[in-house]
Design a protein around this motif. Structure first.
Motif, PDB file in Angstrom:
ATOM      1  N   ARG A  13       3.080 -17.491  21.087  1.00  0.00           N
ATOM      2  CA  ARG A  13       4.184 -17.526  21.806  1.00  0.00           C
ATOM      3  C   ARG A  13       5.187 -16.678  21.538  1.00  0.00           C
ATOM      4  N   ASN A  14       5.917 -16.033  22.548  1.00  0.00           N
ATOM      5  CA  ASN A  14       7.007 -14.906  22.160  1.00  0.00           C
ATOM      6  C   ASN A  14       8.186 -15.857  22.241  1.00  0.00           C
ATOM      7  N   ALA A  15       9.176 -15.364  21.147  1.00  0.00           N
ATOM      8  CA  ALA A  15      10.182 -15.917  20.808  1.00  0.00           C
ATOM      9  C   ALA A  15      11.382 -15.400  22.172  1.00  0.00           C
ATOM     10  N   PRO A  16      12.340 -16.414  22.729  1.00  0.00           N
ATOM     11  CA  PRO A  16      13.178 -15.796  23.612  1.00  0.00           C
ATOM     12  C   PRO A  16      14.120 -14.711  23.235  1.00  0.00           C
ATOM     13  N   LEU A  17      14.477 -13.919  23.956  1.00  0.00           N
ATOM     14  CA  LEU A  17      15.304 -12.698  23.572  1.00  0.00           C
ATOM     15  C   LEU A  17      16.815 -13.261  23.735  1.00  0.00           C
ATOM     16  N   VAL A  18      17.380 -14.104  22.975  1.00  0.00           N
ATOM     17  CA  VAL A  18      18.630 -14.529  23.194  1.00  0.00           C
ATOM     18  C   VAL A  18      19.195 -14.663  21.889  1.00  0.00           C
TER      19      VAL A  18
END
Length: 144
Positions: free
Chosen positions: A38-43
């Protein structure tokens, strides 16, 4: 002799071509690491401790010299920054860096300030008064 050279070239070419083929163990497909992770959100979380500066208030970092801060960050606390040479000081004086204008932000939108002409949109944008309803709106058309 020519036959041996031709056979050798043919053998090397056939070995080279078999290396490009799919077969044997290399034909099995392993798991796709991007499909199972899973890719972490870019926030980036907002920093609520930042506040806009108010005119006349002292700077939050005090009167610390940025050059001294940079030198201490690189070489440790207590390091002394060497003084500017005469040539460096003369260059800074001629460039006007030794006496910055405290009202530079107020003068940036002044009509007397020389700027490069970037077109009608930028001229209208700079002339618009804060809070006006007739400020220009940028329109972006995609595809055609």
């Amino acid at each position: 002799m020519k036959l041996y050279v031709a056979v050798a070239v043919l053998a090397v070419a056939s070995l080279g071509l078999t290396a490009c083929g799919k077969g044997g163990r290399s034909a099995s497909k392993g798991p796709d690491e991007f499909a199972i992770s899973r890719n972490a959100p870019l926030v980036v979380p907002p920093d609520y401790s930042l506040a806009p500066p108010r005119p006349g208030e002292p700077r939050p970092l005090g009167d610390a010299n940025t050059q001294t801060q940079a030198a201490e960050a690189l070489f440790g606390p207590g390091v002394k920054v060497p003084p500017k040479s005469a040539a460096e000081q003369q260059l800074l004086d001629k460039a006007g860096a030794s006496r910055p204008d405290p009202a530079i932000r107020s003068n940036a939108g002044d009509p007397k300030t020389l700027t490069v002409d970037k077109g009608v949109f930028l001229r209208d944008l700079m002339a618009a008064q804060p809070g006006s309803t007739n400020a220009p709106v940028a329109e972006v058309k995609i595809g055609g």
